[in-house]
Design an enzyme around this catalytic site. Sequence first.
Site, PDB file in Angstrom:
ATOM      1  N   ARG A 137       0.866  -1.175   0.000  1.00 45.41           N
ATOM      2  CA  ARG A 137       0.000   0.000   0.000  1.00 45.41           C
ATOM      3  C   ARG A 137       0.906   1.229   0.000  1.00 45.41           C
ATOM      4  O   ARG A 137       2.033   1.177   0.491  1.00 45.41           O
ATOM      5  CB  ARG A 137      -0.891   0.019   1.240  1.00 45.41           C
ATOM      6  CG  ARG A 137      -1.860  -1.153   1.350  1.00 45.41           C
ATOM      7  CD  ARG A 137      -2.716  -1.039   2.597  1.00 45.41           C
ATOM      8  NE  ARG A 137      -3.705  -2.112   2.689  1.00 45.41           N
ATOM      9  CZ  ARG A 137      -3.520  -3.255   3.335  1.00 45.41           C
ATOM     10  NH1 ARG A 137      -2.361  -3.470   3.951  1.00 45.41           N
ATOM     11  NH2 ARG A 137      -4.464  -4.171   3.368  1.00 45.41           N
ATOM     12  N   LYS A 159      -2.591  -2.830   7.940  1.00 46.82           N
ATOM     13  CA  LYS A 159      -3.802  -2.365   8.606  1.00 46.82           C
ATOM     14  C   LYS A 159      -4.102  -3.214   9.836  1.00 46.82           C
ATOM     15  O   LYS A 159      -3.854  -4.417   9.850  1.00 46.82           O
ATOM     16  CB  LYS A 159      -4.991  -2.435   7.637  1.00 46.82           C
ATOM     17  CG  LYS A 159      -4.975  -1.357   6.563  1.00 46.82           C
ATOM     18  CD  LYS A 159      -6.244  -1.431   5.726  1.00 46.82           C
ATOM     19  CE  LYS A 159      -6.307  -0.304   4.715  1.00 46.82           C
ATOM     20  NZ  LYS A 159      -7.552  -0.366   3.901  1.00 46.82           N
ATOM     21  N   HIS A 227      -1.876   3.083  -6.238  1.00 50.01           N
ATOM     22  CA  HIS A 227      -2.794   1.959  -6.081  1.00 50.01           C
ATOM     23  C   HIS A 227      -2.905   1.142  -7.367  1.00 50.01           C
ATOM     24  O   HIS A 227      -3.121  -0.075  -7.325  1.00 50.01           O
ATOM     25  CB  HIS A 227      -4.177   2.459  -5.649  1.00 50.01           C
ATOM     26  CG  HIS A 227      -4.870   1.512  -4.715  1.00 50.01           C
ATOM     27  ND1 HIS A 227      -4.343   1.131  -3.497  1.00 50.01           N
ATOM     28  CD2 HIS A 227      -6.041   0.829  -4.840  1.00 50.01           C
ATOM     29  CE1 HIS A 227      -5.163   0.275  -2.900  1.00 50.01           C
ATOM     30  NE2 HIS A 227      -6.192   0.067  -3.700  1.00 50.01           N
ATOM     31  N   HIS A 253      -4.768  -8.553   2.666  1.00 47.21           N
ATOM     32  CA  HIS A 253      -6.225  -8.528   2.730  1.00 47.21           C
ATOM     33  C   HIS A 253      -6.704  -9.444   3.850  1.00 47.21           C
ATOM     34  O   HIS A 253      -6.286 -10.595   3.939  1.00 47.21           O
ATOM     35  CB  HIS A 253      -6.840  -9.011   1.417  1.00 47.21           C
ATOM     36  CG  HIS A 253      -6.734  -8.014   0.307  1.00 47.21           C
ATOM     37  ND1 HIS A 253      -6.897  -8.355  -1.025  1.00 47.21           N
ATOM     38  CD2 HIS A 253      -6.483  -6.671   0.319  1.00 47.21           C
ATOM     39  CE1 HIS A 253      -6.755  -7.269  -1.772  1.00 47.21           C
ATOM     40  NE2 HIS A 253      -6.501  -6.249  -0.984  1.00 47.21           N
ATOM     41  N   TYR A 262      -9.861  -9.649  -8.297  1.00 46.39           N
ATOM     42  CA  TYR A 262      -8.868  -9.728  -9.365  1.00 46.39           C
ATOM     43  C   TYR A 262      -9.156 -10.859 -10.347  1.00 46.39           C
ATOM     44  O   TYR A 262      -8.606 -10.878 -11.439  1.00 46.39           O
ATOM     45  CB  TYR A 262      -7.467  -9.894  -8.772  1.00 46.39           C
ATOM     46  CG  TYR A 262      -7.018  -8.669  -8.016  1.00 46.39           C
ATOM     47  CD1 TYR A 262      -6.645  -7.508  -8.691  1.00 46.39           C
ATOM     48  CD2 TYR A 262      -6.993  -8.658  -6.633  1.00 46.39           C
ATOM     49  CE1 TYR A 262      -6.266  -6.375  -8.008  1.00 46.39           C
ATOM     50  CE2 TYR A 262      -6.618  -7.529  -5.929  1.00 46.39           C
ATOM     51  CZ  TYR A 262      -6.255  -6.386  -6.622  1.00 46.39           C
ATOM     52  OH  TYR A 262      -5.890  -5.250  -5.934  1.00 46.39           O
TER      53      TYR A 262
END
Length: 290
Positions: A137, A159, A227, A253, A262
Site C-alpha cells: 500500500r 492495517k 494503487h 487482505h 482480481y
Amino acid sequence: MNYIDVFLEALSAEKGRSAKTLDSYSADLRAADAALPNGLMSATADDVQNYLASLPDKASSIARHASALRGFYKFLMLEKIITENPTANLELPKRSRPLPKFLTVDEIELLISSAGDIKNSVRLRAMIELVYASGLRVSELCELPVTAILGDKLLIHGKGAKERIVPMHAGAVAALNKWLAMRDDEKSKYVFPSGGASGHITRDGFFKILKKCAVLAGIDPHRVSPHVLRHSFASHLLAGGANLRAIQTMLGHEDISTTQIYTHVMPEQLRETVVAHHPLGHAKSMDDIK
C-alpha cells in the site's frame, strides 16, 4: 456514560484501527445518534432500518454507516450493555465494486525505465520496483522503516497492526540497495526520508512524481497511481498462475473476497490459460465450444 467514546477507545486499543477509521466511525455514529428518534441506546431494528433508508442513495455511504452501527451494537452486546441487537437482521444494500485498474507488463517496464529521466530517479525507481514487486500500500511504502528490510523480504506492519512478510525479486532488491547506498539521511529510520514534518516522503509527494514519470513514459497520467501499481502486481501474479491465497497474504487482505475481485479483471488471459493448459484445451478452439 458516552458509549460511542467507549466503543471508539476499544477499537483503537484492541483492534488497532487507524485515526482515519476512528474519525469516520465517530462521525457516522454521532450522526445516527442525533437522527434516531430516541438515540442509539434506545433504537429499535425498525428505527435503524428507517434511518439507513433516509440516507442519500449511495450504496457505499449507506454500507459504511451500517458497518459502524453493526460494530457498535455488537460491542454493546459483548459488554452486556444491551440485551437486544437492533442490527441483528439488518438488510444491507449491495455494494458494486468497480473493477481494479491496472497497467500492462510493458507499461510497467516503461514506467520503471522512465524513472531514470527525472530528479531523484534512483529513489523513484526503488519505490516503483517495491510496489510492483511486493504489492505494498502507498502508506506502507512511504512509511517503510529501514528495520523492515530482511534481505530479499520485507516485514510490513499493515492495517489493524497486522504483520506480514512479503518477498522481493532480484530486480527490486537491486533497486532498493542502490538507493540505500546513496541515501543522504543516515539518521532517519525511514527508507525514504524527507525533510518534512512526517520525516518520510508523503503519499502526495510520491503521487506527483509518479504522474510526471507516467508522462515521460508516454502513458496517460490519469491511468497511473500508487494503487494502480498495487493492482497491477496482483493482476499480473494471478494471470501468471499464482495462488489466490498467496496473493491475499502478500496484499494483506483480511478477507479473501477482497482479493477475489482480481479474478474478474483478466478474462482473456484466463481464457488463454484454459486453452494452453486444460487437457481438452487443444481438442477444439474456444470459439468452437462457446
